[in-house]
Design a protein around this motif. Structure first.
Motif, PDB file in Angstrom:
ATOM      1  N   ASP A 322      -5.500  13.794   0.204  1.00 56.74           N
ATOM      2  CA  ASP A 322      -6.687  14.635   0.031  1.00 56.74           C
ATOM      3  C   ASP A 322      -6.470  15.744  -1.001  1.00 56.74           C
ATOM      4  N   LYS A 323      -5.298  15.750  -1.653  1.00 59.02           N
ATOM      5  CA  LYS A 323      -5.029  16.734  -2.710  1.00 59.02           C
ATOM      6  C   LYS A 323      -4.556  16.000  -3.961  1.00 59.02           C
ATOM      7  N   PRO A 324      -5.473  15.265  -4.600  1.00 66.80           N
ATOM      8  CA  PRO A 324      -5.072  14.420  -5.736  1.00 66.80           C
ATOM      9  C   PRO A 324      -4.578  15.197  -6.948  1.00 66.80           C
ATOM     10  N   ASP A 348       0.471   9.707 -10.610  1.00 66.50           N
ATOM     11  CA  ASP A 348      -0.328   8.539 -10.994  1.00 66.50           C
ATOM     12  C   ASP A 348      -0.398   8.467 -12.522  1.00 66.50           C
ATOM     13  N   TYR A 349       0.390   7.575 -13.099  1.00 67.78           N
ATOM     14  CA  TYR A 349       0.460   7.453 -14.559  1.00 67.78           C
ATOM     15  C   TYR A 349      -0.863   6.985 -15.153  1.00 67.78           C
ATOM     16  N   THR A 350      -1.615   6.178 -14.397  1.00 67.76           N
ATOM     17  CA  THR A 350      -2.880   5.666 -14.930  1.00 67.76           C
ATOM     18  C   THR A 350      -3.898   6.781 -15.141  1.00 67.76           C
ATOM     19  N   LYS A 351      -3.734   7.876 -14.397  1.00 64.17           N
ATOM     20  CA  LYS A 351      -4.673   8.995 -14.527  1.00 64.17           C
ATOM     21  C   LYS A 351      -4.155  10.093 -15.441  1.00 64.17           C
ATOM     22  N   SER A 352      -2.838  10.231 -15.540  1.00 64.80           N
ATOM     23  CA  SER A 352      -2.260  11.260 -16.405  1.00 64.80           C
ATOM     24  C   SER A 352      -0.896  10.805 -16.890  1.00 64.80           C
ATOM     25  N   GLN A 353      -0.742  10.721 -18.210  1.00 67.10           N
ATOM     26  CA  GLN A 353       0.529  10.300 -18.801  1.00 67.10           C
ATOM     27  C   GLN A 353       1.440  11.483 -19.124  1.00 67.10           C
ATOM     28  N   TYR A 354       1.011  12.673 -18.764  1.00 68.37           N
ATOM     29  CA  TYR A 354       1.814  13.870 -19.029  1.00 68.37           C
ATOM     30  C   TYR A 354       3.065  13.844 -18.159  1.00 68.37           C
ATOM     31  N   ASN A 355       4.230  13.917 -18.776  1.00 65.19           N
ATOM     32  CA  ASN A 355       5.498  13.825 -18.054  1.00 65.19           C
ATOM     33  C   ASN A 355       5.957  15.209 -17.614  1.00 65.19           C
ATOM     34  N   ARG A 356       5.754  15.509 -16.341  1.00 65.74           N
ATOM     35  CA  ARG A 356       6.094  16.830 -15.817  1.00 65.74           C
ATOM     36  C   ARG A 356       7.597  17.031 -15.624  1.00 65.74           C
ATOM     37  N   ALA A 357       8.367  15.963 -15.704  1.00 62.51           N
ATOM     38  CA  ALA A 357       9.825  16.118 -15.667  1.00 62.51           C
ATOM     39  C   ALA A 357      10.327  16.828 -16.916  1.00 62.51           C
ATOM     40  N   LEU A 358       9.485  16.857 -17.954  1.00 54.94           N
ATOM     41  CA  LEU A 358       9.844  17.528 -19.203  1.00 54.94           C
ATOM     42  C   LEU A 358       9.014  18.778 -19.441  1.00 54.94           C
ATOM     43  N   SER A 359       8.102  19.081 -18.521  1.00 60.57           N
ATOM     44  CA  SER A 359       7.221  20.232 -18.727  1.00 60.57           C
ATOM     45  C   SER A 359       7.944  21.531 -18.391  1.00 60.57           C
ATOM     46  N   MET A 360       7.473  22.618 -18.959  1.00 61.56           N
ATOM     47  CA  MET A 360       8.124  23.917 -18.801  1.00 61.56           C
ATOM     48  C   MET A 360       7.443  24.705 -17.688  1.00 61.56           C
ATOM     49  N   TRP A 571      10.093  19.069  -8.298  1.00 61.52           N
ATOM     50  CA  TRP A 571       9.111  20.140  -8.502  1.00 61.52           C
ATOM     51  C   TRP A 571       7.765  19.662  -7.980  1.00 61.52           C
ATOM     52  N   VAL A 572       7.048  20.551  -7.321  1.00 58.70           N
ATOM     53  CA  VAL A 572       5.684  20.269  -6.869  1.00 58.70           C
ATOM     54  C   VAL A 572       4.799  21.433  -7.272  1.00 58.70           C
ATOM     55  N   GLY A 573       3.623  21.126  -7.778  1.00 56.92           N
ATOM     56  CA  GLY A 573       2.680  22.173  -8.187  1.00 56.92           C
ATOM     57  C   GLY A 573       1.450  21.564  -8.834  1.00 56.92           C
ATOM     58  N   TYR A 574       0.656  22.421  -9.458  1.00 56.60           N
ATOM     59  CA  TYR A 574      -0.572  21.984 -10.122  1.00 56.60           C
ATOM     60  C   TYR A 574      -0.430  22.170 -11.629  1.00 56.60           C
TER      61      TYR A 574
END
Length: 683
Positions: A322-324, A348-360, A571-574
Motif C-alpha cells: 500500500d506504499k508503492p 520495480d524496474y519497469t516503473k523506475s529505472q533510477y538506480n538508488r544503489a548509486l544515488s546520493m 537504504w529505504v526512503g522516498y
C-alpha cells in the motif's frame, strides 16, 4: 569472255575460315578481358563490412544474465564448431555445385535466365551460396539487374579472396533463421537450446529449411510445414551423396524436441545491476555503444544470481504494497574480493529505472563507524567517556551547532564509546569529531573508500554529507577487512568476439587503517544488535555473529553491516522530499537487511570475528570503567589495544574493603561472549 565462278564449297570454306578466325579472336579478347577483370577484382579490396554479434553478460556462476543484440542475435563460431550435418544440408538445398564453381553457377544461371525471359519476370533464383553471402554482406534485397550484376562481381571477389571453407563459415554465421536468430549458433540455441556443433542430422535438416522462409518454415509457427521442408532437405542430401536413404528415413522419424519458448516477456534478472554494468563498460572501460551492443563481447560479472533473487524476493515481501512510492536500495559485497554479489536499485524496474544503489543520500548515523575508527586510531579507547547531555558546539569563528539525540533522550551521564555506538548517541559523536577535527574524519572517510564530497563541519559526525549506498558499503568492507581497503568489482573480465581479453579485474587490497583499531571497532559495532541497541529489534532473525550500524534522517533509513563473509547496505526512503516514519517505515531497512543476510548465508556456517595480535580482553565494571572483580554485579567483556586497557580495579562493590580479586580474562572467548547476550549458538 568467259566468267569463272568460284565453287560454292570454296566460298563456304573461306567464310568458315574467317568465322573461325573471328571466333578465336573474339574468344581471345573475351579471355583477355576476363583476365583483366579478374586481375582488377583481385586487386580491389572488398567493401568494409561489420557483422553484428550478440554481447552476452554472465553471472559469477556462468549463468547468462542478459544478451544484447537489438534484433540481431548472432554468435560467430568457426566452421569446425558447426555440425557437418547442418553444413551439408545447407549446401544440398542451396548450392549443390558449391565446391565446383567460382562464385557463379553459369549453367544454373542460364536456366534461370531462360525461365525469366519466357515468363517476362524474375521467377527462377540462381544465386549460389557465395552470391547470397555477397548480397547479405554488401547489398540490398532488391530484385534488379543492377543488383544482380554487383552481386556476381562481389561473389567473384569473395572466391578470389577466400577459400571455400572460409566462405562457408561466413555464410553459416550470416544467414537468418527467424526469431532474431542470425547464424547457426544462435539458431541452434534458439530452437534447441544447444550449440551448433551438437546438432543431430534431424535437427540440422530442420534448421536448413528455415532460411527459405523464416516466418513460414519456423517450427514455432507451423511445425507441419517445418517437417515437410525437413523431408525436402533430407532428400536433397541423399541426391548429393551426403547420406543414405535409410539415414534420411531415420532422421525424418526422429522426434524433434524444441526448446520451450516463453511467449510472454520474461522478467529481467538484476536489471539495475545490468544497467550498472553497461555504465562501467562504456564510461570506465571506454568501450563504445556499438561495440557494447553488437561487438559479440563476453562480459563476466561478479553477481551471484541466487543472492540476487533472495534480495529481490525479500524486498518484495517486506515492503508494504500500500506504499508503492516507498523505495529501496541494497548492495552486497564479498569483503575478501570486493565482488558485488547483489544489487537492487529500486522496488520495480519497469516503473523506475533510477538506480538508488548509486544515488546520493544522507547516511545519518550509519556514517559514525568512520568517525569512531578515526577516534580509535587517535587516542580513544572503547572506554573513552563523554557526557551525554544537550550541548551547544561552537566552530568556525562563532558558528553554533546544536545536535539532538533521537527523541531527545540523553543519559545525562558519562557514557563510553560502546554505549554511544549501541544507542547511537549523537552528542558523544559530535564531541568526538570536535576533539579530532572534522578534517581528520574527512581524511579517514577517503581512506576507507568514500569519494563523494564531504563537508568538514561538526554535523559530518551525524552523516549530513551525501554518499551512495555503494560507497558506504565499500567503506564498511574496509572495516570488515580490519583496515584493508578493497576496490568494488562488478566485472571480472571482458572478452571480444575472438576471445581476446579486453578487461580483467583482480582484487586489490590496500592497508589504510590499523588492524587493531579496526578489530576493536568491529567488536563495538556488534553491540548494535544487543538488547538496548538500535538494531536489536531484528536480532531474533539472525543466527550468526554480525556487526553493523543503523542510520536515520528525516528522509532516510539505513542499516549497513557485515559478517566475515558478506557486507550489505540497505537504504529505504522516498525519491522526493517525503519523510520516513522511523518507527514503521524506518524499521523496514533493518528487517530487509537481517532477512537478507541470514538467507544469503544460509548455506554457510556462522563465522567468528577473530582478533589480531595486539588485542587484549578484560572484564570491566561499566559503572566505574575499571577492571571488574568477582563482586561486580554486571561485568562486561571489553577489548583493547594492548597497553591501553585499565590498570585499576573496581573497589565499589568490595565487602568490608577486601583486597580485590580480579576476574580472569578469557584466553579464548567463546562464540556468544564475543557476540554478547543476544546471540547463542544452536544446539
Amino acid at each position: 569472255m568467259e566468267v569463272i565462278r568460284e565453287a560454292p564449297l570454296l566460298r563456304y570454306l573461306r567464310w568458315a575460315k574467317k568465322f573461325i578466325k573471328l571466333f578465336i579472336l573474339s574468344l581471345l579478347c573475351c579471355s583477355f578481358a576476363a583476365l583483366l577483370l579478374i586481375l582488377y577484382l583481385r586487386s580491389q579490396p572488398l567493401p568494409a563490412v561489420s557483422i553484428n554479434q550478440t554481447t552476452t553478460i554472465y553471472a559469477s556462476n556462468g549463468e547468462v544474465l542478459d544478451t544484447l543484440h537489438r534484433g540481431q542475435n548472432r554468435f560467430v563460431v568457426p566452421l569446425k564448431d558447426i555440425s557437418p550435418f547442418l553444413v551439408q544440408a545447407t549446401i544440398a538445398i542451396e548450392d549443390r555445385s558449391f565446391h565446383k564453381h567460382y562464385g557463379i553457377d553459369w549453367l544454373r544461371l542460364a536456366r534461370a535466365a531462360y525461365v525469366d525471359v519466357i515468363h517476362m519476370e524474375k521467377r527462377q533464383g540462381a544465386s549460389t551460396i557465395t552470391q547470397q553471402l555477397a548480397r547479405n554482406l554488401y547489398l540490398s534485397m532488391d530484385k534488379t539487374w543492377e543488383r544482380k550484376i554487383k552481386e556476381a562481381l562481389l561473389a567473384i571477389q569473395l572466391e578470389l579472396n577466400y577459400s571455400k571453407d572460409e566462405i562457408l563459415e561466413m555464410y553459416m554465421n550470416q544467414i537468418y533463421y527467424g526469431h532474431s536468430a542470425y547464424g547457426a549458433q544462435a539458431a541452434a540455441q534458439t530452437y534447441f537450446g544447444k550449440d551448433a556443433k551438437d546438432l543431430t542430422l534431424a535437427e540440422s535438416a530442420l534448421l536448413a529449411g528455415i532460411p527459405k522462409g523464416p516466418s513460414y518454415y519456423s517450427p514455432y509457427v507451423d511445425f507441419d510445414k517445418a517437417k515437410s521442408r525437413q523431408q525436402v532437405i533430407l532428400q536433397a542430401m541423399v541426391r548429393s551423396g551426403y547420406i543414405t536413404p535409410e539415414q534420411a528415413e531415420q532422421a525424418y522419424a526422429e522426434p524433434i524436441k524444441l526448446k520451450e519458448r516463453n511467449t510472454e516477456a520474461a522478467a529481467e534478472q538484476a536489471p539495475y545491476f545490468r544497467d550498472y554494468i553497461a555504465n562501467l563498460v562504456k564510461n570506465k572501460y571506454g568501450i563504445d555503444e556499438e561495440t557494447f551492443i553488437h561487438g559479440g563481447l563476453k562480459i563476466h560479472t561478479t553477481l551471484d544470481p541466487v543472492m540476487q533473487k533472495k534480495a529481490e524476493d525479500i524486498i518484495a515481501k517486506v515492503l508494504p504494497k500500500d506504499k508503492p512510492d516507498l523505495q529501496v536500495a541494497l548492495v552486497a559485497m564479498d569483503p575478501a574480493t570486493g565482488h558485488i554479489k547483489a544489487m537492487v536499485g529500486g522496488r520495480d524496474y519497469t516503473k523506475s529505472q533510477y538506480n538508488r544503489a548509486l544515488s546520493m543520500r544522507q547516511p545519518g548515523s550509519a556514517f559514525k563507524p568512520i568517525l569512531y575508527l578515526a577516534a580509535l586510531q587517535n587516542g580513544f579507547t572503547p572506554l573513552t567517556q563523554m557526557k551525554s547531555e544537550p550541548t551547544v558546539f561552537t566552530y568556525d569563528n562563532g558558528k553554533t551547532y546544536i545536535p539532538k539525540n533521537f527523541g531527545e533522550r540523553y543519559a545525562h551521564a558519562y557514557i563510553n564509546m560502546r554505549e554511544a555506538i549501541k544507542t547511537s548517541d549523537n552528542i558523544y559523536a559530535v564531541k568526538t569529531i570536535d576533539h579530532l577535527t572534522p578534517q581528520k574524519v574527512v581524511d579517514q572517510a577517503r581512506e576507507l573508500g568514500i569519494t563523494s564530497k564531504l563537508q568538514a563541519v561538526p554535523s559530518l559526525a551525524l552523516g549530513t554529507s551525501l554518499v551512495s549506498p555503494l560507497e558506504l558499503n565499500t567503506a564498511y568492507v574496509t572495516i570488515a577487512n580490519k583496515g584493508e581497503r578493497v576496490k568494488p568489482i562488478a566485472i571480472t573480465r571482458i572478452e571480444d568476439s575472438q576471445g581476446n581479453v579486453l578487461v580483467e579485474e583482480k582484487p586489490e587490497k590496500t592497508r589504510v587503517a590499523d588492524p587493531v583499531a579496526s578489530a576493536l571497532l568491529i567488536n563495538l559495532m556488534q553491540s548494535v544488535f544487543e538488547p538496548g541497541g538500535t538494531g536489536h529489534r531484528v536480532a531474533g532473525e539472525l543466527n550468526r555473529p554480525v556487526a553493523g550500524k543503523t542510520g536515520s534522517t528525516d528522509y532516510d533509513a539505513w542499516l549497513s553491516g557485515f559478517t566475515p563473509q558478506l557486507v550489505t547496505t540497505v537504504w529505504v526512503g522516498y525519491d522526493k522530499n517525503q519523510k520516513v516514519d522511523d518507527v514503521t517505515e524506518g524499521y523496514l531497512s533493518k528487517k530487509i537487511w537481517a532477512q537478507f543476510m541470514e538467507s544469503a548465508l544460509k548455506d554457510q556456517p556462522p563465522a567468528l570475528f577473530d582478533m589480531p595480535a595486539g588485542v587484549v580482553s578484560v572484564y570491566i565494571d561499566p559503572a566505574s570503567g575499571k577492571l571488574a572483580t568477582e563482586h561486580c554485579p554486571n561485568p562486561q567483556l571489553f577489548y583493547f589495544a594492548k597497553g591501553t586497557e585499565p590498570q585499576e580495579y573496581c573497589t565499589d562493590h568490595l565487602p568490608n574493603h577486601e583486597t580485590p580479586t580480579p576476574l580472569p580474562p578469557p584466553d579464548t572467548p567463546s562464540f556468544w561472549q564475543r557476540m554478547g547476550s543476544w546471540w547463542k549458538p544452536t544446539e
